[in-house]
Scaffold this active site. Structure first.
Site, PDB file in Angstrom:
ATOM      1  N   LYS A   1      -2.124  31.989   4.507  1.00  0.00           N
ATOM      2  CA  LYS A   1      -2.071  33.025   5.541  1.00  0.00           C
ATOM      3  C   LYS A   1      -0.913  33.991   5.267  1.00  0.00           C
ATOM      4  O   LYS A   1      -1.065  35.208   5.398  1.00  0.00           O
ATOM      5  CB  LYS A   1      -1.934  32.376   6.928  1.00  0.00           C
ATOM      6  CG  LYS A   1      -3.219  31.656   7.358  1.00  0.00           C
ATOM      7  CD  LYS A   1      -3.055  30.784   8.596  1.00  0.00           C
ATOM      8  CE  LYS A   1      -4.329  29.977   8.849  1.00  0.00           C
ATOM      9  NZ  LYS A   1      -4.230  29.046   9.990  1.00  0.00           N
TER      10      LYS A   1
ATOM     11  N   GLN B   1      -0.160  26.367  13.829  1.00  0.00           N
ATOM     12  CA  GLN B   1      -1.060  25.666  12.909  1.00  0.00           C
ATOM     13  C   GLN B   1      -1.394  24.283  13.469  1.00  0.00           C
ATOM     14  O   GLN B   1      -0.513  23.520  13.841  1.00  0.00           O
ATOM     15  CB  GLN B   1      -0.386  25.550  11.526  1.00  0.00           C
ATOM     16  CG  GLN B   1      -1.260  24.949  10.461  1.00  0.00           C
ATOM     17  CD  GLN B   1      -2.487  25.809  10.132  1.00  0.00           C
ATOM     18  OE1 GLN B   1      -2.391  27.030  10.028  1.00  0.00           O
ATOM     19  NE2 GLN B   1      -3.638  25.172   9.999  1.00  0.00           N
TER      20      GLN B   1
ATOM     21  N   ASP C   1      -5.551  33.559  17.247  1.00  0.00           N
ATOM     22  CA  ASP C   1      -6.538  32.518  16.920  1.00  0.00           C
ATOM     23  C   ASP C   1      -7.650  32.456  17.971  1.00  0.00           C
ATOM     24  O   ASP C   1      -8.680  31.823  17.761  1.00  0.00           O
ATOM     25  CB  ASP C   1      -5.853  31.137  16.854  1.00  0.00           C
ATOM     26  CG  ASP C   1      -5.464  30.771  15.423  1.00  0.00           C
ATOM     27  OD1 ASP C   1      -6.077  31.314  14.486  1.00  0.00           O
ATOM     28  OD2 ASP C   1      -4.561  29.929  15.255  1.00  0.00           O
TER      29      ASP C   1
END
Ligand code: NAD
Length: 299
Positions: free
Chosen positions: A55, A99, A122
């Site tokens: 990322k 994460q 997200d």
């Protein structure tokens, strides 16, 4: 061998990155800084470390700034929440991602709920999940968004099709099913209006269900569980699974046998996975653009 089309993610991911780079540059010229993503990695799960590195690298390629907060496994929930609070209040941070998975001592739900919904790139905050469910999405979770993009790019129209989604996770299966069933496409010209069945670990006789699918999306985390006999001839098969078997990455679909019967199929690696990160860049850029627009209209 039949003429099954292999649906590669890379060209679409590259085109998305180029588009993000172009728009990020425009925004930087306007507001004096690049869109910024803050990523939080707790612990040392090897797969998570790789994902976060990918990322970071993608942000760099696309002209976005990223900062990874690497915290030890022993980090308390309280400390993590206070970092999130600080990032929520930082006007130079446009997107925040935590994460997953988190260490067991930390409650994932509490942490995701604490992220400012306008920075939730997200798309896991309940407010964003609710907006998606109502057909007016703000941030669409990156993996389902990548699949929409893949289908749109290949001009695969799912309206009126029977789509079967195997898996009901909050990250992939549920949002995917909602998006395919919606009346208005979540992305312009994208797929919508499918008749959707969700299958999961308690579904009896899975093969009978999957064989009804014109579009089969598999996100179960079970290596090569979908075999040719479970797939309708001419179906489109999207394999979300990423499993490591004997040191090799394999999907949830038995690629070699299923490509013989399907009309189109995504490979693993090289299919959906490539798009997930590209969609994170797009969501971060959108967050930054929305923030800039809100700031300028407030002046
Ligand atoms: P999860 O473990 O949260 O959910 C798996 C789902 O599959 C569950 O809802 C479960 O009911 C269902 N399931 C499990 N075994 C089943 C079976 N035998 N029959 C029918 N249903 C079954 O997983 P997730 O986070 O949704 O991820 C699924 C897979 O996709 C994993 O392999 C993951 O690594 C991968 N993944 C890939 C990407 C990507 O970018 N390509 C992104 C996220 C997840």
């Amino acid at each position: 061998m039949t003429g099954s089309t292999i649906l590669y993610g890379k060209p679409i991911a590259e085109a998305t990155e180029n588009e993000v780079r172009r728009r990020a540059e425009l925004l930087r010229n306007r507001i004096g800084r690049a869109p910024r993503l803050a990523a939080i990695l707790v612990g040392d799960d090897p797969a998570s470390r790789v994902y976060v590195r990918n990322k970071e690298a993608a942000c760099q390629r696309a002209g976005l700034e990223s900062h990874v907060h690497r915290l030890p496994t022993a980090t308390s929930e309280e400390d993590l929440l206070s970092l999130i609070e600080q990032l929520n209040g930082d006007s130079n941070v446009d997107g925040i991602l935590v994460q997953l998975p988190l260490p067991e001592s930390i409650d994932e739900r509490t942490v995701l709920d604490a992220i400012d919904p306008t920075k939730d790139v997200d798309g896991f905050h309940p407010l964003n999940v609710g907006l998606l469910a109502q057909g007016r999405p703000r941030f669409v979770p990156c993996t389902p968004l990548g699949i929409l993009e893949l289908l749109r790019s290949h001009q695969i129209d799912v309206a009126g099709c029977h789509a079967v989604v195997v898996g009901r996770s909050d990250i992939v299966g549920k949002p995917m099913a909602l998006l395919l069933a919606q009346r208005r496409p979540a992305i312009e010209g994208g797929p919508a209006n499918a008749t959707v069945t969700i299958a999961h670990s308690r579904t009896p006789d899975l093969p009978t269900v999957t064989r009804q699918a014109d579009l089969l999306v598999v996100a179960a985390g079970q290596p090569r569980m979908i075999t040719a006999d479970m797939v309708r001839h001419g179906a489109i098969v999207i394999d979300v699974g990423i499993n490591r078997v004997d040191g090799k990455l394999v999907g949830d679909v038995d690629f070699e046998s299923v490509r013989e019967v399907s009309r189109a199929i995504t490979p693993v690696p090289g299919g959906v996975g490539k798009l997930t990160v590209a969609m994170l860049l797009r969501n971060t850029l959108s967050a930054a653009e929305a923030r800039a627009a809100a700031t300028s209209s407030a002046v």
